[in-house]
Design an enzyme around this catalytic site. Structure first.
Site, short mmCIF file in Angstrom:
data_model
loop_
_atom_site.label_atom_id
_atom_site.label_comp_id
_atom_site.label_asym_id
_atom_site.label_seq_id
_atom_site.Cartn_x
_atom_site.Cartn_y
_atom_site.Cartn_z
N LYS A 119 0.87 -1.19 0.00
CA LYS A 119 0.00 0.00 0.00
C LYS A 119 0.90 1.23 0.00
CE LYS A 119 -3.74 2.25 2.56
NZ LYS A 119 -4.63 2.14 3.74
N ARG A 152 -10.79 9.42 1.94
CA ARG A 152 -10.68 10.03 3.27
C ARG A 152 -11.85 10.98 3.53
NH1 ARG A 152 -4.11 10.90 2.85
NH2 ARG A 152 -3.60 8.68 3.05
N LYS A 160 -2.09 -1.49 -3.80
CA LYS A 160 -2.96 -0.31 -3.78
C LYS A 160 -2.09 0.93 -3.92
CE LYS A 160 -6.41 1.95 -0.80
NZ LYS A 160 -7.09 1.95 0.51
N TYR A 171 -14.97 0.92 -7.04
CA TYR A 171 -16.25 1.59 -6.82
C TYR A 171 -17.13 1.51 -8.06
CZ TYR A 171 -13.58 3.25 -2.87
OH TYR A 171 -12.80 3.29 -1.73
N LYS A 191 1.05 10.03 5.68
CA LYS A 191 1.21 8.67 6.18
C LYS A 191 2.48 8.02 5.61
CE LYS A 191 -3.75 8.08 6.91
NZ LYS A 191 -4.93 7.18 6.81
#
Length: 337
Positions: free
Chosen positions: A206, A216, A261, A326, A230
């Site tokens: 990731k 987010r 990802k 999605y 991050k």
């Protein structure tokens, strides 16, 4: 076709366009296929009843309360989508620095899992194991006084979260946090609790990507995160060899499946992982990818159906066994039509 064969057959003996002339020939020699069974549908769940909220940065995507989510999931199952991935939208009042709501057996995710498995037992339910929806600071782990995410303390929390989800009936737990050693700790805990058939889908590679912004927004962690990043735990976007190291470690620790990802910008990693390890390999077509294609289609710049199917097919061609997208519901409709 091998390189030797290509070298031995030259034009006009070999006219590659012959097999492109007719639709039936193109269909017969097609190397990669896409079906609803290759798709996993990410969904957002919120508390309450009869609630639905649009995600502004993801046109067509909604947050739904459990009752409405069940009906939405039923439509996915009827289209042949085998599983959905569940992401919670947590009430800010329940967030804390310690993220204790993440393993509340009466929390939003356990209740959603139980409701989905009761209504649609044949539909696979994958839960996200990460603390960012539950932390008041928006990070995926527990932080120290200077804001650094503490690895081992976070792993202990993730173990509790994963066990909580498995007890609720999750078919697959999917640690997406990128802490070192969390797969081994979760696998040991699941074995110890007798939850031996709960599969682990590890987000093994990731990346600290700029493509996560709309997600987010959807789960409400953007405001908590503020301007923080991050990068101290998610992977550097420049690194490929490191991804193979991460995958190898997760497999050794007990992962059943691995995830890369984001999607399209990292298909080279998908190909390398699949070729090197030959294990079930998944890819996540993330929120930013969805938002870009949607925006272009809404402006009339791209044919939405065509680019959706092309991008998903590209993921399969790269070696992905399954794709979180999605677009899953729309894609399944396109493929079934």
């Amino acid at each position: 076709m091998t390189e030797a064969c290509v070298g031995e057959r030259s034009y006009p003996a070999s006219r590659l366009r012959r097999l492109r002339r007719h639709g039936f020939l193109r269909e017969l020699v097609r190397e990669t296929r896409l079906a609803p069974a290759d798709l996993i549908y990410p969904v957002f769940v919120l508390d309450g009843s009869g609630r639905r909220e649009l995600v502004a940065s993801m046109p067509g995507v909604e947050r739904r309360s459990i009752d409405l989510l069940i009906e939405h999931a039923r439509a996915a199952a009827e289209l042949g989508i085998p599983a959905l991935a569940l992401f919670p939208v947590i009430d800010p009042a329940l967030k804390s620095a310690a993220a204790a709501e993440a393993w509340n057996p009466d929390g939003l995710v356990p209740r959603a899992v139980q409701a989905l498995k009761s209504a649609l037992p044949q539909l696979g339910v994958i839960t996200d194991v990460a603390l960012d929806p539950y932390t008041s600071h928006g990070q995926d782990g527990l932080i120290d006084d200077v804001g650094y995410v503490q690895n081992d303390l976070t792993v202990s929390a993730l173990v509790r979260q994963a066990v909580c989800h498995a007890r609720a009936g999750a078919d697959v737990v999917a640690p997406s946090d990128m802490m070192d050693g969390r797969i081994g700790a979760i696998r040991k805990a699941l074995e110890r609790e007798g939850l031996v058939n709960t599969a682990i889908l590890a987000y093994s590679a990731k990346y600290a990507s700029a493509f996560y912004g709309p997600f987010r927004d959807a789960v409400g962690s953007a405001a908590s995160l503020g301007g923080a990043g991050k990068h101290s735990y998610q992977m550097d976007c420049a690194n490929g060899d490191e991804a193979l190291h991460e995958v190898a470690l997760d497999l050794a620790e007990g992962a059943d499946m691995v995830m890369i990802k984001p999607g399209l910008p990292y298909l080279d990693i998908v190909r390398r992982v699949k070729k090197r390890f030959g294990v079930p390999t998944f890819v996540y077509q993330v929120s930013g990818e969805y938002a870009m294609l949607k925006a272009a289609a809404q402006n009339g710049w791209l044919d939405e159906r065509a680019v959706v199917l092309e991008t998903l097919l590209a993921c399969r061609r790269a070696g992905a066994d399954g794709i979180l997208s999605y677009f899953a519901l729309d894609a399944a409709r396109y493929l079934s039509g």
